[in-house]
Design a protein around this motif. Structure first.
Motif, PDB file in Angstrom:
ATOM      1  N   SER A 240       4.552  -2.730 -10.908  1.00 18.80           N
ATOM      2  CA  SER A 240       2.861  -2.423 -11.487  1.00 18.80           C
ATOM      3  C   SER A 240       1.661  -2.586 -10.010  1.00 18.80           C
ATOM      4  CB  SER A 240       2.365  -4.049 -11.864  1.00 18.80           C
ATOM      5  OG  SER A 240       0.914  -3.575 -12.540  1.00 18.80           O
ATOM      6  N   GLU A 241       1.234  -0.891 -10.723  1.00 18.17           N
ATOM      7  CA  GLU A 241       0.761  -0.850  -9.450  1.00 18.17           C
ATOM      8  C   GLU A 241      -0.888  -0.172  -9.921  1.00 18.17           C
ATOM      9  OE1 GLU A 241       1.171   3.374  -7.110  1.00 18.17           O
ATOM     10  OE2 GLU A 241       1.071   3.715  -9.514  1.00 18.17           O
ATOM     11  N   ILE A 242      -1.775  -0.278  -9.118  1.00 21.03           N
ATOM     12  CA  ILE A 242      -2.663   0.003  -9.227  1.00 21.03           C
ATOM     13  C   ILE A 242      -3.862   0.875  -8.527  1.00 21.03           C
ATOM     14  CG2 ILE A 242      -3.577  -3.099 -10.249  1.00 21.03           C
ATOM     15  CD1 ILE A 242      -4.572  -3.192  -6.981  1.00 21.03           C
ATOM     16  N   PHE A 243      -4.520   1.661  -8.848  1.00 17.92           N
ATOM     17  CA  PHE A 243      -5.426   2.238  -7.773  1.00 17.92           C
ATOM     18  C   PHE A 243      -6.743   1.736  -6.823  1.00 17.92           C
ATOM     19  CE2 PHE A 243      -2.353   4.169 -11.176  1.00 17.92           C
ATOM     20  CZ  PHE A 243      -2.411   5.439 -10.014  1.00 17.92           C
TER      21      PHE A 243
ATOM     22  N   LEU B 127       0.799  -1.405   0.201  1.00 19.79           N
ATOM     23  CA  LEU B 127       0.168   0.256  -0.119  1.00 19.79           C
ATOM     24  C   LEU B 127       0.847   0.807  -0.184  1.00 19.79           C
ATOM     25  CD1 LEU B 127      -2.642  -0.614   2.629  1.00 19.79           C
ATOM     26  CD2 LEU B 127      -2.966  -1.213  -0.095  1.00 19.79           C
ATOM     27  N   ASN B 128       1.207   1.981  -1.141  1.00 13.17           N
ATOM     28  CA  ASN B 128       1.885   3.330  -1.525  1.00 13.17           C
ATOM     29  C   ASN B 128       0.700   4.445  -1.068  1.00 13.17           C
ATOM     30  OD1 ASN B 128       1.909   4.893  -4.021  1.00 13.17           O
ATOM     31  ND2 ASN B 128       1.645   2.522  -4.514  1.00 13.17           N
ATOM     32  N   CYS B 129       1.677   5.775  -0.862  1.00 13.81           N
ATOM     33  CA  CYS B 129       0.431   6.985  -0.552  1.00 13.81           C
ATOM     34  C   CYS B 129       2.486   8.242  -0.924  1.00 13.81           C
ATOM     35  CB  CYS B 129      -0.263   7.011   0.049  1.00 13.81           C
ATOM     36  SG  CYS B 129       1.363   7.609   2.305  1.00 13.81           S
ATOM     37  N   ASP B 130       1.791   9.006  -1.421  1.00 14.89           N
ATOM     38  CA  ASP B 130       1.691  10.163  -1.830  1.00 14.89           C
ATOM     39  C   ASP B 130       1.950  11.070  -0.675  1.00 14.89           C
ATOM     40  OD1 ASP B 130       1.517   9.360  -4.117  1.00 14.89           O
ATOM     41  OD2 ASP B 130       0.345  10.939  -5.382  1.00 14.89           O
ATOM     42  N   PHE B 131       3.326  11.716  -0.312  1.00 11.77           N
ATOM     43  CA  PHE B 131       3.830  11.600   1.246  1.00 11.77           C
ATOM     44  C   PHE B 131       4.489  13.620   1.461  1.00 11.77           C
ATOM     45  CE2 PHE B 131       5.788  10.694   5.579  1.00 11.77           C
ATOM     46  CZ  PHE B 131       4.786  10.519   6.035  1.00 11.77           C
TER      47      PHE B 131
ATOM     48  N   VAL C 161       0.087   2.364   5.604  1.00 13.69           N
ATOM     49  CA  VAL C 161       0.034   2.275   4.605  1.00 13.69           C
ATOM     50  C   VAL C 161       1.617   1.593   4.436  1.00 13.69           C
ATOM     51  CG1 VAL C 161      -0.869   4.071   2.814  1.00 13.69           C
ATOM     52  CG2 VAL C 161       1.557   4.919   4.159  1.00 13.69           C
ATOM     53  N   THR C 162       2.340   1.144   3.716  1.00 19.79           N
ATOM     54  CA  THR C 162       3.704   0.353   3.963  1.00 19.79           C
ATOM     55  C   THR C 162       4.553   0.770   2.913  1.00 19.79           C
ATOM     56  OG1 THR C 162       3.167  -1.563   2.323  1.00 19.79           O
ATOM     57  CG2 THR C 162       2.417  -2.195   4.787  1.00 19.79           C
ATOM     58  N   SER C 163       4.442   1.992   2.271  1.00 19.76           N
ATOM     59  CA  SER C 163       5.202   2.576   0.939  1.00 19.76           C
ATOM     60  C   SER C 163       5.253   4.102   0.651  1.00 19.76           C
ATOM     61  CB  SER C 163       5.757   1.838  -0.222  1.00 19.76           C
ATOM     62  OG  SER C 163       5.493   0.936   0.028  1.00 19.76           O
ATOM     63  N   VAL C 164       6.065   4.685   1.211  1.00 21.78           N
ATOM     64  CA  VAL C 164       5.330   6.156   1.135  1.00 21.78           C
ATOM     65  C   VAL C 164       6.612   6.580  -0.189  1.00 21.78           C
ATOM     66  CG1 VAL C 164       5.196   6.959   3.531  1.00 21.78           C
ATOM     67  CG2 VAL C 164       7.711   6.971   2.304  1.00 21.78           C
TER      68      VAL C 164
ATOM     69  N   GLN D 242      -3.951  -6.405 -13.075  1.00 16.87           N
ATOM     70  CA  GLN D 242      -2.838  -6.890 -12.273  1.00 16.87           C
ATOM     71  C   GLN D 242      -1.891  -5.705 -11.041  1.00 16.87           C
ATOM     72  OE1 GLN D 242      -0.759 -10.263 -13.136  1.00 16.87           O
ATOM     73  NE2 GLN D 242      -1.895 -11.328 -14.303  1.00 16.87           N
ATOM     74  N   GLY D 243      -1.838  -6.120 -10.770  1.00 18.50           N
ATOM     75  CA  GLY D 243      -0.808  -4.794  -9.724  1.00 18.50           C
ATOM     76  C   GLY D 243      -0.438  -6.062  -8.474  1.00 18.50           C
ATOM     77  N   ASP D 244       0.802  -5.191  -8.156  1.00 16.42           N
ATOM     78  CA  ASP D 244       1.687  -5.159  -6.893  1.00 16.42           C
ATOM     79  C   ASP D 244       1.768  -4.560  -5.477  1.00 16.42           C
ATOM     80  OD1 ASP D 244       2.671  -7.825  -8.242  1.00 16.42           O
ATOM     81  OD2 ASP D 244       3.770  -6.595  -9.397  1.00 16.42           O
ATOM     82  N   THR D 245       1.527  -3.269  -5.991  1.00 14.39           N
ATOM     83  CA  THR D 245       1.491  -2.337  -5.181  1.00 14.39           C
ATOM     84  C   THR D 245       0.033  -0.868  -5.240  1.00 14.39           C
ATOM     85  OG1 THR D 245       2.104  -0.190  -4.082  1.00 14.39           O
ATOM     86  CG2 THR D 245       2.656  -0.601  -6.475  1.00 14.39           C
ATOM     87  N   VAL D 246      -0.488  -0.860  -4.303  1.00 16.36           N
ATOM     88  CA  VAL D 246      -2.141  -0.161  -4.461  1.00 16.36           C
ATOM     89  C   VAL D 246      -1.810   1.110  -4.174  1.00 16.36           C
ATOM     90  CG1 VAL D 246      -4.354  -0.203  -3.270  1.00 16.36           C
ATOM     91  CG2 VAL D 246      -3.086  -2.327  -3.420  1.00 16.36           C
ATOM     92  N   CYS D 247      -1.808   2.266  -4.782  1.00  9.25           N
ATOM     93  CA  CYS D 247      -2.051   3.391  -4.465  1.00  9.25           C
ATOM     94  C   CYS D 247      -3.032   4.236  -3.694  1.00  9.25           C
ATOM     95  CB  CYS D 247      -1.038   4.218  -5.278  1.00  9.25           C
ATOM     96  SG  CYS D 247      -1.393   6.335  -5.931  1.00  9.25           S
ATOM     97  N   LEU D 248      -3.153   4.449  -2.585  1.00  7.12           N
ATOM     98  CA  LEU D 248      -3.984   5.380  -2.314  1.00  7.12           C
ATOM     99  C   LEU D 248      -3.720   7.311  -2.827  1.00  7.12           C
ATOM    100  CD1 LEU D 248      -4.057   3.543   1.293  1.00  7.12           C
ATOM    101  CD2 LEU D 248      -5.578   3.270  -1.210  1.00  7.12           C
ATOM    102  N   HIS D 249      -4.288   7.728  -2.882  1.00  2.58           N
ATOM    103  CA  HIS D 249      -3.782   9.303  -2.430  1.00  2.58           C
ATOM    104  C   HIS D 249      -4.306   9.855  -1.019  1.00  2.58           C
ATOM    105  CE1 HIS D 249      -4.571   8.859  -6.727  1.00  2.58           C
ATOM    106  NE2 HIS D 249      -3.492   9.521  -6.773  1.00  2.58           N
TER     107      HIS D 249
END
Length: 265
Positions: free
Chosen positions: A176-179, A19-23, A42-45, A230-237
Motif C-alpha cells: 500500500s502506497e501513500i504520498f 521511501l520510494n521515488c520515480d527514477f 530513498v530505499t526503493s526506486v 494506511q501505507g507501507d511505502t511513501v512516494c516522493l516525486h
C-alpha cells in the motif's frame, strides 16, 4: 518472575516504512529529476521502462546507480505516451495493459540481471497507475502480467485501490502506497494536479501528513476532512526543484519520530 527481579517494560517495536521515488525518467539527450541526490534518502526506486520515459541507455544507467546504492529496484511501466509523459489516459484494453506491462518488466529485468541485481517490485506510472486503481479489469490484467513474469514481485498500489484488491485476489503481494507530497480528497484519491493545492510544497506539511498516516492511520483532505488511510511505502516525486532537500527533510523527520526506513520485507 521472582520478587527480587527488576521488571522492565519491553522496548517498543521499531516502526518501518519504505521511501520510494520515480527514477531514470530521462531519454536521449534529456535528463529529468534529481536521481543522484535522491538515492541518498530513498530505499526503493521505480525505474522508467522506455514507454513514458527512459531508453536502453538510461535504463542501464539507472539500474547500475540503484544497485550500487543498495536501493530496491522496481519496474515503472507506463502508457506509450512520451509527449504526455504517461500522464494522459488512453483507451487501452485489458489485453493491451497485460502486454505492455509484461514487455516493460522484461526489458528492465534484462538490465537488472546484467548488473548482477534483480527486480523487487512493479509500480504502474502516471495515468496507468490511476486507471488500474479504478478499473478491476485493468488491475487484473496488470497483476496477471506481474504474476506471469515473476510471482514473487511486489505490486505497489494506492491505498484502497482496485490494483491492491487484484493483487490480493491473485495471490500477489501488494504494498500500500501513500504520498508525501500530494493532497488527498474525501474518497481517498489524490487531488488532481489541475486543482489548487494538489501538491504539498512545504516539507513540514509533508512530514506531518506522512507521520499522521503511519502513526494514526489518518490524513487530512484538501477540504479539511479527516479520512482513514494506511501505507507501507511513501512516494516522493523527484522532478520538483527542491526534491532532494524535500526527501532529506522527510527522512530526518521520520528518524526523529522513531520511524525507520527500509524496503518492504
Amino acid at each position: 518472575m521472582k520478587n527480587n527481579e527488576e521488571w522492565t517494560q519491553p522496548a517498543p517495536r521499531q516502526r518501518f516504512v519504505d521511501l520510494n521515488c520515480d527514477f531514470g525518467e530521462g531519454y536521449g539527450a534529456y535528463t529529468f529529476g534529481h536521481d543522484d541526490a535522491l538515492l541518498a534518502h530513498v530505499t526503493s526506486v521505480n525505474i522508467a521502462c522506455g514507454f513514458h520515459a527512459g531508453d536502453p541507455h538510461t535504463m542501464r544507467a539507472a539500474v547500475e546507480m540503484a544497485a550500487r546504492a543498495g536501493a530496491a529496484i522496481g519496474a515503472h511501466p507506463g502508457l506509450p505516451d512520451r509527449l504526455g509523459f504517461g500522464r494522459r489516459e488512453m483507451a487501452v484494453t485489458a489485453d493491451e495493459v497485460y502486454d505492455l506491462t509484461l514487455y516493460q518488466i522484461g526489458a528492465l529485468d534484462a538490465f537488472a540481471r546484467a548488473a548482477g541485481s534483480s527486480l523487487r517490485h512493479v509500480k504502474p506510472h502516471g495515468a496507468l497507475y490511476h486507471m488500474t486503481g479504478r478499473s478491476a479489469e485493468l488491475a487484473d490484467a496488470f497483476v496477471r502480467a506481474v504474476q506471469a513474469y515473476q510471482p514473487s514481485l511486489l505490486v505497489y498500489g494506492q491505498w484502497g485501490s482496485e490494483l491492491l484488491r487484484a493483487a490480493d485476489r491473485l495471490g500477489v503481494r501488494g504494498v500500500s502506497e501513500i504520498f508525501a507530497d500530494r493532497s488527498y480528497q474525501a474518497d481517498g484519491t489524490l487531488t488532481p494536479r489541475s486543482e489548487p493545492g494538489a501538491t504539498l510544497t512545504s516539507a513540514e506539511e509533508s512530514l506531518q501528513q506522512t507521520i499522521g498516516i503511519i502513526e494514526q492511520g489518518k490524513a487530512k483532505t484538501s477540504g479539511g476532512a479527516v479520512i482513514a488511510i494506511q501505507g507501507d511505502t511513501v512516494c516522493l516525486h523527484g522532478d520538483g526543484p527542491h526534491a532532494a532537500a524535500f526527501a532529506a527533510a522527510l527522512r530526518e523527520g521520520l528518524k526523529s519520530a522513531g520511524i525507520g526506513v527500509r524496503p518492504p520485507q
